[in-house]
Write a protein that holds these residues in place. Sequence first.
Motif, PDB file in Angstrom:
ATOM      1  N   GLN A   1      -5.931 -16.484 -15.477  1.00  0.00           N
ATOM      2  CA  GLN A   1      -6.760 -16.003 -14.409  1.00  0.00           C
ATOM      3  C   GLN A   1      -7.922 -15.594 -14.681  1.00  0.00           C
TER       4      GLN A   1
ATOM      5  N   THR B   1      -7.916  -9.027 -11.248  1.00  0.00           N
ATOM      6  CA  THR B   1      -7.560 -10.479 -10.861  1.00  0.00           C
ATOM      7  C   THR B   1      -6.120 -10.230 -10.219  1.00  0.00           C
ATOM      8  N   HIS B   2      -5.394  -9.449 -10.060  1.00  0.00           N
ATOM      9  CA  HIS B   2      -4.174  -9.094  -9.417  1.00  0.00           C
ATOM     10  C   HIS B   2      -3.961  -7.487  -9.063  1.00  0.00           C
TER      11      HIS B   2
ATOM     12  N   SER C   1      -1.635  -6.106  -9.657  1.00  0.00           N
ATOM     13  CA  SER C   1      -0.681  -5.506 -10.943  1.00  0.00           C
ATOM     14  C   SER C   1      -1.344  -4.172 -11.316  1.00  0.00           C
TER      15      SER C   1
ATOM     16  N   VAL D   1      -8.158  -9.435  -4.309  1.00  0.00           N
ATOM     17  CA  VAL D   1      -8.377  -9.581  -6.003  1.00  0.00           C
ATOM     18  C   VAL D   1      -9.390 -10.612  -5.976  1.00  0.00           C
TER      19      VAL D   1
ATOM     20  N   ARG E   1     -11.085 -13.995  -8.537  1.00  0.00           N
ATOM     21  CA  ARG E   1     -10.937 -14.956  -9.602  1.00  0.00           C
ATOM     22  C   ARG E   1     -12.055 -15.845  -9.693  1.00  0.00           C
TER      23      ARG E   1
ATOM     24  N   GLN F   1      -3.606  -9.863  -2.262  1.00  0.00           N
ATOM     25  CA  GLN F   1      -2.290  -9.960  -2.631  1.00  0.00           C
ATOM     26  C   GLN F   1      -1.507  -8.788  -2.147  1.00  0.00           C
TER      27      GLN F   1
ATOM     28  N   GLU G   1       1.567  -7.055  -4.334  1.00  0.00           N
ATOM     29  CA  GLU G   1       2.701  -7.099  -5.328  1.00  0.00           C
ATOM     30  C   GLU G   1       3.611  -5.835  -4.933  1.00  0.00           C
TER      31      GLU G   1
ATOM     32  N   GLY H   1       4.678 -10.706  -6.795  1.00  0.00           N
ATOM     33  CA  GLY H   1       3.414 -10.917  -6.361  1.00  0.00           C
ATOM     34  C   GLY H   1       3.162 -11.903  -5.457  1.00  0.00           C
TER      35      GLY H   1
END
Length: 334
Positions: A146, A161-162, A164, A186, A188, A202, A204, A300
Amino acid sequence: KEELQKVEAFNAATASEIEDFRIKYLGSKGLLKQYFAAFKDVPNEEKKEYGQAINQLKTAAQEKVNALKAALDHTIEKKGVYGDLTRPGEAIELGARHPISLVKNRITEIFSNIGFNVSEGPEIEDDWHNFTALNLPEYHPARDMQDTFFIQTNPDVLLRTHTSSVQVRYMENNTPPIRTISPGRVYRNEAISARSHCFFHQVEGLYIDKDVSFADLKQTLQYFTTEMFGKSKIRLRPSYFPFTEPSAEVDVYWGLETETDYRMTKGTGWLEIMGCGMVDPNVLENCGIDSKEYSGFAFGMGIDRIALLLHQIPDIRMLSENDVRFLEQFKSVL
Ligand code: PHE
């Protein structure tokens, strides 16, 4: 007396209504003319009272006409605001929900129906929540999966980047059982094209309890894709994520022979829609959860990709250009 009340209660908005009123009372063949003409026939003892009454009526009518004319002039001065009350109104433009919101709301609804709540967290993150707690220590090669936008280094501050990272925060602050989904934007550091952008969205999901198994994960995913895309086939391919073990990639079948409903764009073949796996015990321990007592799964997915599929949008960039001609096409979607 009755006429006096009528005069006092009279109201008008247009010049012609005022003029009609004036003619009715004060005109050369108006009511007052008739009342004055009748004066000579009134018995002497009533003459005084009658005379006062019609004079009062005349004054009232005159004053009413003047007042209404003044009010009308005032309105005309502010022409365009109240001027022509018969002018058609201006249509109110209705907005539409953004396709990202539509898909996000739908995903949220599907998971809340089986007991997941919604959690959110910051878009600017520290290294711990985005990487280290997720079993991605410094110099771990998987960090390159990522490409990251750094805001500051040492200590690192970055754009997540996520989402999570939100799950880490949630585990740190809550005790199992945990059922939560984390929607959000997110970032990237990727080249922008029709298929990918440097930011996207996203959802998740995280489920932690005693005795959670891979079968629970698979069944949950099958439930989700059926609700989201209609009757659908899914496939799990072995994969790798540092924070889950085992890990898998989820494909949904997008084919002509699939028994799908209108929501599914007719296409061909297997399409990857998300990553998933059993939460790595290290991650649970990093977040203060006893991995001998609890286990869990996580998944995710990208909202943008799903929005493109469902609404047959050819280019991911259309989602962030804010072109009204594009956006207003979603007015009828709830
Ligand atoms: N965080 C992963 C990503 O952004 C997706 C994922 C989440 C994979 C949870 C497995 C489990 O690509």
